[in-house]
Design a protein around this motif. Structure first.
Motif, PDB file in Angstrom:
ATOM      1  N   PHE A 105       0.828  -1.211   0.000  1.00 38.28           N
ATOM      2  CA  PHE A 105       0.000   0.000   0.000  1.00 38.28           C
ATOM      3  C   PHE A 105       0.861   1.260   0.000  1.00 38.28           C
ATOM      4  N   GLU A 106       1.940   1.195  -0.754  1.00 37.96           N
ATOM      5  CA  GLU A 106       2.816   2.346  -0.983  1.00 37.96           C
ATOM      6  C   GLU A 106       3.127   2.388  -2.462  1.00 37.96           C
ATOM      7  N   PRO A 107       2.752   3.406  -3.162  1.00 40.02           N
ATOM      8  CA  PRO A 107       1.955   4.542  -2.715  1.00 40.02           C
ATOM      9  C   PRO A 107       0.469   4.196  -2.761  1.00 40.02           C
ATOM     10  N   LEU A 108      -0.314   5.015  -2.084  1.00 40.16           N
ATOM     11  CA  LEU A 108      -1.763   4.900  -2.166  1.00 40.16           C
ATOM     12  C   LEU A 108      -2.242   5.581  -3.447  1.00 40.16           C
ATOM     13  N   ILE A 109      -3.316   5.070  -3.991  1.00 45.66           N
ATOM     14  CA  ILE A 109      -3.929   5.667  -5.175  1.00 45.66           C
ATOM     15  C   ILE A 109      -5.151   6.445  -4.702  1.00 45.66           C
ATOM     16  N   SER A 110      -5.202   7.730  -4.995  1.00 43.50           N
ATOM     17  CA  SER A 110      -6.287   8.576  -4.489  1.00 43.50           C
ATOM     18  C   SER A 110      -7.573   8.401  -5.295  1.00 43.50           C
ATOM     19  N   LYS A 111      -8.677   8.660  -4.628  1.00 46.91           N
ATOM     20  CA  LYS A 111      -9.985   8.620  -5.284  1.00 46.91           C
ATOM     21  C   LYS A 111     -10.050   9.659  -6.400  1.00 46.91           C
ATOM     22  N   THR A 112      -9.444  10.809  -6.185  1.00 47.12           N
ATOM     23  CA  THR A 112      -9.426  11.862  -7.202  1.00 47.12           C
ATOM     24  C   THR A 112      -8.722  11.379  -8.466  1.00 47.12           C
ATOM     25  N   TYR A 113      -7.589  10.705  -8.292  1.00 43.79           N
ATOM     26  CA  TYR A 113      -6.842  10.173  -9.435  1.00 43.79           C
ATOM     27  C   TYR A 113      -7.674   9.129 -10.176  1.00 43.79           C
TER      28      TYR A 113
END
Length: 147
Positions: A105-113
């Protein structure tokens, strides 16, 4: 979409929604799909397995499977990258989860992306379908409202 990722991982912070709302969000309440999973009741929010097979277009198929239980990590898999990210967006939005393309879980993927990746799909229209769905207020005691 040009990304070749065909699986993502999500750590849901909250229970899952009625799985039928995911179908509604993607298409509508009456989409021609086969579903299978481990919900003991259609209105269950504790499911961890979901397999959707679209009867008219196999590129729209996807699976959600548990990889571990504590903490819960679900694997989202699809042959379609677009479908993969649409399902991931819904799950992120509805479970307030964390999304990644790896188990660290590195990096996290954002909801915005993710929302940018699924454009021109309208999340507002999809949310409207859910808000008007007969499945929105289902309960374990009443899993089939207005049928």
């Amino acid at each position: 979409m040009t990304n070749n990722i065909n699986l993502l991982y999500i750590k849901p912070k909250n229970l899952r929604p009625d799985f039928r709302l995911l179908i509604t969000w993607l298409w509508n309440d009456n989409e021609n799909v086969d579903s299978d999973g481990n919900a003991d009741n259609p209105a269950s929010t504790e499911w961890t397995e979901l397999n959707i097979r679209h009867r008219e277009d196999s590129s729209l198929n996807f699976d959600i499977q548990p990889l571990q239980t504590n903490p819960l990590i679900l694997e989202i898999k699809s042959t379609s990258t677009e479908m993969l990210y649409k399902v991931a967006y819904f799950m992120l939005d509805r479970t307030d989860g964390e999304l990644s393309d790896n188990l660290e879980f590195e990096p996290l993927i954002s909801k915005t992306y993710v929302k940018e990746l699924i454009q021109p799909f309208s999340t507002d229209e999809a949310d409207n379908r859910v808000n008007n769905s007969r499945y929105l207020h289902t309960t374990i005691l009443n899993p089939y409202p207005k049928l």
